[in-house]
Design an enzyme around this catalytic site. Structure first.
Site, mmCIF file in Angstrom:
data_model
loop_
_atom_site.group_PDB
_atom_site.id
_atom_site.type_symbol
_atom_site.label_atom_id
_atom_site.label_comp_id
_atom_site.label_asym_id
_atom_site.label_seq_id
_atom_site.Cartn_x
_atom_site.Cartn_y
_atom_site.Cartn_z
ATOM 1 N N GLN A 252 0.811 -1.141 0.176
ATOM 2 C CA GLN A 252 0.076 0.133 -0.113
ATOM 3 C C GLN A 252 0.896 1.181 -0.089
ATOM 4 O O GLN A 252 0.667 2.260 -0.768
ATOM 5 C CB GLN A 252 -0.927 -0.137 1.313
ATOM 6 C CG GLN A 252 -2.000 0.854 1.247
ATOM 7 C CD GLN A 252 -2.926 0.743 0.134
ATOM 8 O OE1 GLN A 252 -3.040 1.616 -0.900
ATOM 9 N NE2 GLN A 252 -3.508 -0.518 -0.223
ATOM 10 N N HIS A 255 2.316 3.005 -3.062
ATOM 11 C CA HIS A 255 1.526 3.597 -4.113
ATOM 12 C C HIS A 255 1.699 5.198 -4.323
ATOM 13 O O HIS A 255 2.106 5.730 -5.281
ATOM 14 C CB HIS A 255 0.084 3.624 -3.689
ATOM 15 C CG HIS A 255 -0.685 2.396 -4.460
ATOM 16 N ND1 HIS A 255 -0.809 2.136 -5.575
ATOM 17 C CD2 HIS A 255 -1.209 1.301 -3.884
ATOM 18 C CE1 HIS A 255 -1.157 1.115 -6.044
ATOM 19 N NE2 HIS A 255 -1.490 0.507 -4.772
ATOM 20 N N GLU A 320 -10.282 1.673 3.105
ATOM 21 C CA GLU A 320 -10.376 1.240 1.962
ATOM 22 C C GLU A 320 -10.168 -0.266 2.020
ATOM 23 O O GLU A 320 -11.078 -1.007 1.452
ATOM 24 C CB GLU A 320 -9.478 1.883 1.020
ATOM 25 C CG GLU A 320 -9.588 1.619 -0.339
ATOM 26 C CD GLU A 320 -8.614 2.341 -1.375
ATOM 27 O OE1 GLU A 320 -7.575 2.886 -0.615
ATOM 28 O OE2 GLU A 320 -8.881 2.335 -2.520
ATOM 29 N N HIS A 321 -9.143 -0.742 2.450
ATOM 30 C CA HIS A 321 -8.755 -2.071 2.375
ATOM 31 C C HIS A 321 -8.534 -2.561 3.976
ATOM 32 O O HIS A 321 -7.825 -1.865 4.644
ATOM 33 C CB HIS A 321 -7.238 -2.505 1.682
ATOM 34 C CG HIS A 321 -7.375 -2.037 0.100
ATOM 35 N ND1 HIS A 321 -6.854 -0.721 -0.033
ATOM 36 C CD2 HIS A 321 -7.661 -2.337 -0.857
ATOM 37 C CE1 HIS A 321 -6.736 -0.391 -1.546
ATOM 38 N NE2 HIS A 321 -7.118 -1.492 -1.888
ATOM 39 N N ASP A 354 -6.242 -6.440 -5.932
ATOM 40 C CA ASP A 354 -5.997 -5.553 -6.825
ATOM 41 C C ASP A 354 -5.832 -6.080 -8.153
ATOM 42 O O ASP A 354 -6.407 -5.017 -9.313
ATOM 43 C CB ASP A 354 -4.594 -4.926 -6.379
ATOM 44 C CG ASP A 354 -4.645 -4.117 -5.067
ATOM 45 O OD1 ASP A 354 -5.533 -3.676 -4.929
ATOM 46 O OD2 ASP A 354 -3.395 -3.882 -4.657
ATOM 47 N N HIS A 413 -54.096 18.031 -6.950
ATOM 48 C CA HIS A 413 -53.816 16.623 -6.903
ATOM 49 C C HIS A 413 -55.258 15.799 -6.611
ATOM 50 O O HIS A 413 -55.444 14.761 -7.053
ATOM 51 C CB HIS A 413 -52.729 16.509 -5.687
ATOM 52 C CG HIS A 413 -51.500 16.791 -6.035
ATOM 53 N ND1 HIS A 413 -50.942 18.136 -6.473
ATOM 54 C CD2 HIS A 413 -50.179 16.077 -6.038
ATOM 55 C CE1 HIS A 413 -49.410 18.107 -6.819
ATOM 56 N NE2 HIS A 413 -49.184 16.843 -6.338
#
Lengths: 429, 429
Positions: A252, A255, A320-321, A354, A413
């Site tokens: 991670q 990145h 996220e993960h 991934d 209506h």
């Protein structure tokens, strides 16, 4: 890596709004594309990408040329990954349904694919074939007939585009590809130009200008969420292999420098061993500079009393993960409220997801797993309600509907119901 | 009403961004609530609503007092409507699923309700009990444990709130109610204050300040779409009763002057008859001034060659509400691509759906039916992916995953797989 008690840690999250100057530039680019169309796209390609773009659309011959430039093993791996992704996303697909009532009425919900979806793919080194698959295949599975890719042109590649990206797009069912990037590409997808018809939705990652442009056109078209930096949280007990945990944290961290990698553990021994392993594995990483800064700035090991306490920390982080490396990882699954993707057990290393397993790698970042979902087929479909009311139903319920409408002061209506009751009354009499 | 060929008509749509001054005010209100919390809410209630608010939260005793103030028939009608809405939305609910692979891996998708949802309810005459039901019940069906309503305080009602709104909220499962409105209410829901914990999502209609505030906090929390003016399109042939069509167009037109009511028809006779009926029915309407301006400014009868051509016009308009009054209305259903709710046949007058039948009346406006859906249970749930990869799976696929990672230059990703293959290899050897 720092080791600290979880209670002492607070994650700072920031929503990206950009500077006023950035927003002004984005607005000006978008307005320019709205008024000048293709000419604006060509002029921005010259200005921002340094490329003269003649044909905006990539031709079929160029796509075939790209196939000739990628090797067999890449193609085979991409195809197998695409099959896995397709198979997983097929299971998300939903059908239209009807609910038949005793009084003859029919209520229902229709599911339909969007007609035209735009997929933004960044240029240069941030252009990932896996990301093309993950964004395009759910649209393809949804049945979107027009999947349009835009990507900034360069001077290298096949006519300015990485051939691997072109091949991935073709494999994932992309139907049109255009050489245009940045905020101007978002504008073209939102409003259309002479050669690029407007889309209904824009997805895919991009830089700050792409993100701000997506935020700006939201409402004209739909957008996916604005992605923040990537995150992983590993929840592990002392049965976890510290080398596995360290490797996953680093995958991670490599990145980008803003990425965050967090270990949550009740085991002081594991905490120490992982910290040492991270240092050891960092040494030989090609992207060591990035990973080291990410670990230093945003990496942390949080100690907790028990795995159950760790789960509470995870829910606050809403990662996220999430990886769970514990004796019985499924034991904790029900208690996980907020996480984009959950990887269970020693062999479910994040890169498995991934690239290959099938679930989407486009996941809610920046704590938005509290309310957002992995990219999925629903994101490329829309629903319509259906109401077929029977004569019996309106005769039975008309008075109640009129009473509710009149309570809200909406007499027209009520009269739309009344006129039917009256005519049907006459018909009955 | 004007009658013109459909080809001569173009609908102007505008996305609401607000003026710079309005955006500045909204930002300042939000920042004020972030820094001052409850004190800011009380001071804005004084300034904007002219009300001194002591307790922000509405008490259980006040809700009971509201029940004493509404009559039995209202309560019965609301309860029956709520039952219908609940029954329809129950059918939307989805379950978590698992996909068991031959190699022992398990892939899955978990569905969970959001934890805390904020529902904005406008004050004064725009406060509609039906809207409270339509916004809250899908959240209740999703299983959201904390459904929070905010509404601006007045001096009338039960402690400043219309008792019908309080009763509708209680019936729809709202768990907390606060006396706070405007952009400041949105800020409180997004960031939290001493007495109002932050929510994960904000839904419900509001004025321009509420809309801009929702747009501003999007990303910190989720929001529903920004509602535009209400719209109806009636697609009808010469079997339609002109009085029904006119009444339904007017029921939309009375909402507000920006509302639009459009008839699409291949029948010149129906076009003329509906135009005359609209004039006739307008005369005695209590909200005549509003409906007349809406019809004059945004009402139109579009003539087409055939119903099939009419369907194409409908798809371009992508209306919020679509009525089909034709000999066999279901014949055209498959061809309708873009519409929020579709009302079929002579008895499916739009108010049937506004109040009672069960499908949601919160629908995509302003052409967003191209990509958006009626409010539904999915809007209050989130998904997580699950990946449990087996030892066999990583042994079989590890090399391909590493190749893809290395192709993208992400060596740490490859090594997270490699370290497992190596260790397993050693274990095997």
């Amino acid at each position: 890596m720092k080791i600290m008690p979880a209670g002492a840690f607070a994650l700072e999250r920031q929503v990206v709004y950009g500077s006023e100057e950035q927003n002004r530039r984005v607005k000006s680019i978008i307005e320019h594309v709205r008024s000048e169309g293709d000419a604006a796209l060509r002029s921005f390609a010259q200005e921002f990408d340094g490329v003269t773009v003649d044909q905006l659309r990539v031709s079929e011959a160029e796509i075939q040329a790209a196939y000739a430039r990628v090797d067999e093993s890449f193609l085979a791996a991409i195809r197998e990954a695409a099959d896995n992704i397709r198979r997983f996303h097929e299971k998300q697909k939903r059908t239209s349904w009807m609910d038949l009532q005793a009084d003859g009425s029919i209520l229902g919900q229709i599911m339909r694919p969007l007609r035209r979806v735009g997929l933004y793919v960044p240029g240069g080194k941030a252009a990932y074939p896996s990301s093309v698959l993950m964004n395009a295949i759910p649209a393809q599975v949804a049945g979107v007939p027009e999947i349009v890719m835009v990507t900034p042109p360069a001077t290298a590649g096949v006519a300015g585009i990485d051939p691997h990206i072109l091949v991935a797009a073709a494999e994932a069912g992309v139907s049109e590809i255009y050489r245009v990037g940045g905020a101007q590409a978002v504008a073209a997808l939102a409003y259309g130009t002479e050669s690029i018809p407007a889309a209904d939705k824009i997805v895919g990652p991009g830089n700050i200008y792409v993100a701000l442009a997506k935020r700006y056109v939201f409402g004209v078209v739909d957008i996916d969420s604005i992605a923040g930096p990537s995150e992983i949280v590993v929840l592990a007990d002392d049965t976890a292999d510290p080398a596995y945990v360290a490797a996953d944290l680093l995958s991670q961290a490599e990145h980008d420098e803003m990425a965050s990698a967090i270990l949550v553990t009740p085991s002081a021994a594991l905490a120490k061993a992982v910290a040492a392993e991270v240092d050891r594995q960092l040494e030989s990483l090609p992207r060591r500079a990035i990973a080291e800064k990410s670990i230093r700035d945003n990496g942390v090991i949080l100690t907790v009393a028990t795995l159950e306490a760790g789960v509470r920390v995870v829910n606050q982080l809403a990662p996220e993960h999430l990886e769970i490396l514990a004796a019985d990882p499924f034991q904790h699954l029900s208690a996980i409220e907020n996480a984009g993707a959950i990887f269970l057990g020693p062999y479910s290393s994040e890169p498995v997801g991934d690239y290959f397993a099938g679930p989407n790698h486009v996941l809610p970042t920046n704590g938005t797993a509290r309310f957002s979902s992995p990219l999925n087929v629903d994101h490329f479909m829309k629903k319509s309600s259906v109401i077929y009311y029977s004569k019996e139903a309106i005769q039975q319920n008309g008075d109640k509907i009129m009473a509710l409408a009149r309570h809200e002061g909406l007499e027209a209506h009520a009269r739309a119901i009344q006129i039917r009751l009256q005519k049907e009354g006459i018909a009955r009499g």
